[in-house]
Design an enzyme around this catalytic site. Structure first.
Site, PDB file in Angstrom:
ATOM      1  N   SER A   1       0.842  -1.195   0.000  1.00 52.93           N
ATOM      2  CA  SER A   1       0.000   0.000   0.000  1.00 52.93           C
ATOM      3  C   SER A   1       0.884   1.254   0.000  1.00 52.93           C
ATOM      4  O   SER A   1       1.647   1.461  -0.944  1.00 52.93           O
ATOM      5  CB  SER A   1      -0.970  -0.042   1.177  1.00 52.93           C
ATOM      6  OG  SER A   1      -2.006   0.892   1.022  1.00 52.93           O
TER       7      SER A   1
ATOM      8  N   GLU B   1      -9.250  -5.430  -5.645  1.00 54.15           N
ATOM      9  CA  GLU B   1      -8.974  -4.130  -5.033  1.00 54.15           C
ATOM     10  C   GLU B   1      -9.698  -3.044  -5.836  1.00 54.15           C
ATOM     11  O   GLU B   1     -10.321  -3.306  -6.873  1.00 54.15           O
ATOM     12  CB  GLU B   1      -7.466  -3.885  -4.983  1.00 54.15           C
ATOM     13  CG  GLU B   1      -6.724  -4.917  -4.128  1.00 54.15           C
ATOM     14  CD  GLU B   1      -5.321  -4.493  -3.753  1.00 54.15           C
ATOM     15  OE1 GLU B   1      -5.149  -3.327  -3.354  1.00 54.15           O
ATOM     16  OE2 GLU B   1      -4.408  -5.333  -3.837  1.00 54.15           O
TER      17      GLU B   1
ATOM     18  N   HIS C   1      -7.597  -5.682  -0.777  1.00 56.03           N
ATOM     19  CA  HIS C   1      -6.400  -4.917  -0.417  1.00 56.03           C
ATOM     20  C   HIS C   1      -5.648  -5.519   0.766  1.00 56.03           C
ATOM     21  O   HIS C   1      -4.422  -5.464   0.799  1.00 56.03           O
ATOM     22  CB  HIS C   1      -6.801  -3.470  -0.098  1.00 56.03           C
ATOM     23  CG  HIS C   1      -5.637  -2.532   0.019  1.00 56.03           C
ATOM     24  ND1 HIS C   1      -4.789  -2.251  -1.026  1.00 56.03           N
ATOM     25  CD2 HIS C   1      -5.190  -1.787   1.070  1.00 56.03           C
ATOM     26  CE1 HIS C   1      -3.857  -1.396  -0.638  1.00 56.03           C
ATOM     27  NE2 HIS C   1      -4.075  -1.101   0.632  1.00 56.03           N
TER      28      HIS C   1
END
Length: 268
Positions: free
Chosen positions: A154, A216, A251
């Site tokens: 991320s 995602e 995610h």
């Protein structure tokens, strides 16, 4: 480095160091998983993983299983870098350490409406890695300079891209999980353009792995898929780029799959 404190750790083959490092004298929690076998003649490969509180146990156990002989990978040193809060994702600390400086107005509103924590300290954190954490590991283990990997997820994936684009000599393998390419109106792509212009002159052999969950956010998937295309011209100059897209993963759920693929990427 201003101070190092070694602590016991409740799992065999693992230990914890607490260090105070960098210009701000901030505290970092360094979790180490020792290799399961003798070092190869060239030394151990090392994997440095960000958000250490979140990923250490999964990555260390995957490494333990995947380095079993006779068919496993070479033994590896796992170095997970976390924070004293113990939170899986310490948003305040990681937002500063993992991001490049951008104007506040280029950032989206956060889901809870709060202001973004202090950000823009990626270069300072790179200095901590380069000048303090990596020398610490080299003092503890014989390391293979040709197999030094960095993984982040991320915002950590954004940091990995920044590290590759600005200090490609620091690591040999860069693994960007679900990278936040969107940060600051895609400011990292300006770094990519400069990197692409300069890389052919560096005469380096480097590898980049990009991982993403197929479920995602659409823009995250599109950004991850775009990066290999942008970097494709550098293949003839020694940059190998791979994209791993994991079906049905989101995610956070993508993390175990990404960490398993990381081992193959770093140790093959």
């Amino acid at each position: 480095m201003s101070s190092i404190k070694e602590l016991s750790y409740p799992h065999q083959g693992c230990e914890e160091y607490v260090i105070t490092a960098g210009e701000r004298k901030l505290e970092y929690r360094i979790l180490l998983s020792h290799p399961s076998g003798e070092a190869p003649p060239e030394g151990y490969p090392v994997i440095y993983a960000l958000d250490g509180n979140a990923v250490f146990h999964t990555l260390a156990e995957a490494a333990r299983l995947q380095t079993r002989k006779p068919h496993g990978f070479d033994p590896v040193v796992i170095v997970a870098i976390g924070y004293p809060s113990g939170e899986a994702f310490d948003m305040t600390r990681r937002c500063y350490d993992f991001t490049i400086p951008v104007l506040e107005q280029t950032l989206p509103k956060r889901p809870d409406g709060s202001n973004w924590p202090e950000h823009g300290g990626a270069d300072s954190f790179l200095d901590v890695l380069q000048d303090e954490i990596m020398p610490l590991i080299s003092s503890l283990f014989p390391v293979d300079g040709s197999r030094q990997a960095l993984f982040g997820h991320s915002l950590g994936g954004l940091f990995v891209l920044h590290a590759l684009f600005t200090r490609p000599e620091l690591f040999t393998h860069y693994a960007a999980g679900s990278p936040s390419v969107w940060w600051g109106d895609y400011s990292v792509l300006a770094e990519q353009e400069r990197f692409s212009a300069d890389y052919p002159l560096r005469q380096l052999q480097r590898k980049l792995l990009i991982t993403i969950g197929a479920k995602e956010l659409d823009h995250m998937v599109e950004d991850a898929e775009k990066l290999p295309l942008l970097l494709e011209p550098l293949a003839e100059w020694g940059l190998q780029v791979n994209l791993a897209k994991f079906a049905e993963e989101r995610h956070v759920s993508v993390l175990p799959a990404a960490l398993s693929r990381l081992l193959k990427f770093a140790l093959t």
